[in-house]
Design an enzyme around this catalytic site. Structure first.
Site, PDB file in Angstrom:
ATOM      1  CB  ILE A 211       4.913   0.552   2.281  1.00 13.45           C
ATOM      2  CG1 ILE A 211       4.412  -0.088   3.585  1.00 13.45           C
ATOM      3  CG2 ILE A 211       6.273  -0.015   1.899  1.00 13.45           C
ATOM      4  CD1 ILE A 211       4.060  -1.554   3.455  1.00 13.45           C
TER       5      ILE A 211
ATOM      6  CG  ASP B 201      -1.912   1.102   1.278  1.00 18.89           C
ATOM      7  OD1 ASP B 201      -1.699   2.109   0.578  1.00 18.89           O
ATOM      8  OD2 ASP B 201      -2.896   0.988   2.032  1.00 18.89           O
ATOM      9  CG  HIS B 202       3.169   4.131  -3.164  1.00 17.98           C
ATOM     10  ND1 HIS B 202       4.255   4.218  -2.318  1.00 17.98           N
ATOM     11  CD2 HIS B 202       3.571   4.711  -4.321  1.00 17.98           C
ATOM     12  CE1 HIS B 202       5.253   4.827  -2.932  1.00 17.98           C
ATOM     13  NE2 HIS B 202       4.864   5.134  -4.144  1.00 17.98           N
ATOM     14  NE  ARG B 203      -4.152   3.893   1.160  1.00 17.28           N
ATOM     15  CZ  ARG B 203      -5.322   3.437   1.593  1.00 17.28           C
ATOM     16  NH1 ARG B 203      -6.369   4.240   1.648  1.00 17.28           N
ATOM     17  NH2 ARG B 203      -5.448   2.166   1.965  1.00 17.28           N
TER      18      ARG B 203
END
Length: 449
Positions: free
Chosen positions: A426, A422-424
């Site tokens: 990590i 999850d780029h939010r």
């Protein structure tokens, strides 16, 4: 008369036209939005500064425009010639000649009255001498003249949604025209868009669609198979995860010779049918050791979208493909279990999944998930995050790679891995550290006890 694009903000010289909110020959009021535009970092609506009629639209969707550029040809509206006043004067002359001249003068705050107040006033002043049928007919005519722009806008492409919501819908490839809003004045919110994309929108506008069954049947023989409960639930959760979480996948290949040799040895000496030797328990142990070092992977993003909840327990799930569908049982407290205990529990959970005997407790509380295609085929894939977790590790089939070492060619076993995150929560650097650390730990079999 031309309407010129005003200054948007300091340093903004060019913007893109993402949507035109008006039509030619449409009557609009001051502060009505005419364009939806986007800069590199924001989306906004451009309002008109006066009551007018749109004569010509000088830009198209996708155009790049600049402050000071003509975007519309418009015609000012003279309030004395407004249709409301014309209709009122005609009705007063024909039906109420005896009215006092003072009553014939529109009040100074007429423009600020609501549409209902305008309609009610016209009704009471001009229909007292009409029959019921005539009154209904006249009222219909007057309503048409009083709110022509509203009617037109409601049947046009104008949507009651903020620029950020429009942009959000476009990013999800969602047609915002098919969504009804739950906010004030039917305004569409981000939650409405998410509900629509997740299939939970109970107020989606009816859009007739031709049945796919009919479409495919016209091409040849078909068979309809309904999803069972497990498949249907999985489909809903996977779709929600994919559309609400910004997935990024880090791919890597790790050398696995030492572990492969250990697995071969254990298979030869293992006599316990309850602890069938597999790579997955070792992967579970390795992932636990990574979570201890990279704490961000053992977390969840709270519902407010602004708070990360870090966890200090270690429960690791693994995907099991069964005839009924996909299940994800969870091994709890991995940090307190040996590799033998993990292996026995791993096999027990697989058997329960195959026999349809998994409990809710068996499948909840996970911190991260491992999905393996190693016994099938393929090299890399993009596993979908099991929300509210923030990462999932996919492992593929081990393959042999020829390498040169000390001037000689030799083969080594390589494991392809795919880490979706999850780029939010990590970033890419952390993901690269994860896959690198996995490769290091998996070859130190002394750590995997």
């Amino acid at each position: 008369m031309s309407f010129i694009l005003p200054n948007i903000g300091e340093g903004i010289d060019n913007i893109s036209v993402s949507e035109i909110l008006v039509e030619e020959n449409q009557k609009i009021k001051a502060n009505d939005s005419v364009l939806l535009v986007e800069t590199d970092k924001a989306s906004m609506e451009i309002p008109i500064d006066k009551d007018c009629i749109i004569e010509k639209i000088l830009v198209r969707e996708g155009d790049t425009i600049s402050p000071g550029q003509k975007i519309l040809e418009i015609k000012n509206i003279d309030i004395k010639n407004d249709l409301v006043y014309q209709e009122k004067n005609i009705l007063q002359k024909d039906e109420s000649k005896s009215l006092d001249s003072k009553e014939n003068t529109p009040p100074s705050n007429f423009e600020n009255q609501s549409k209902n107040e305008i309609t009610d006033k016209i009704d009471t002043e001009s229909t007292s001498n009409l029959s019921d049928d005539d009154s209904i007919s006249q009222k219909s005519i007057r309503l048409e003249n009083v709110i022509p722009s509203q009617t037109k806008r409601e049947t046009s492409d104008s949507i009651n949604a903020s620029p950020s919501v429009r942009k959000f819908a476009r990013e999800l490839n969602c047609n915002i025209k098919n969504i009804s809003g739950s906010g004030p004045n039917n305004r569409i919110t981000k939650e409405d868009v998410l509900n629509y994309t997740n299939g939970n929108d109970s107020i989606v506008k009816d859009t007739p669609k031709k049945s796919l069954t009919d479409q495919f049947l016209s091409l040849g023989p078909i068979k309809k198979v309904s999803l069972n409960n497990v498949q249907s639930t999985s489909a809903t959760r996977l779709h929600k995860s994919w559309t609400s979480i910004p997935h990024v996948t880090q791919f890597d290949e790790v050398k696995i010779d030492d572990l492969s040799d250990l697995i071969k040895l254990l298979k030869r000496i293992n006599k316990n049918p309850k602890s069938k030797v597999s790579y997955i328990p070792f992967f579970i142990k390795a992932v636990y050791l990574i979570l201890k070092q990279l704490e961000i992977f053992n977390s969840s993003l709270d519902h407010d979208g602004n708070t990360v909840i870090k966890k200090y327990y270690y429960n690791i799930g693994f995907a099991v493909d069964t005839p009924r569908g996909l299940f994800v049982p969870v091994i709890k407290n991995v940090d307190k279990k040996s590799i033998k205990q993990i292996t026995i529990e791993f096999n027990s959970l697989i058997n329960k999944a195959m026999d349809n005997k998994l409990t809710i407790d068996d499948m909840t509380g996970g911190c991260i998930t491992i999905s393996s295609l190693g016994n099938i085929s393929g090299k890399f894939f993009t596993p979908i995050i099991n929300s509210p977790e923030v990462a999932i590790l996919g492992v593929s089939k081990i393959f042999k790679q020829i390498v040169e070492r000390n001037g000689k060619l030799r083969s080594q076993s390589m494991l392809p891995i795919s880490l979706s995150y999850d780029h939010r929560v990590i970033n890419g650097a952390d993901a690269a550290k994860f896959t690198k650390l996995f490769g290091e730990i998996i070859n130190k079999t002394s750590l995997l006890k």
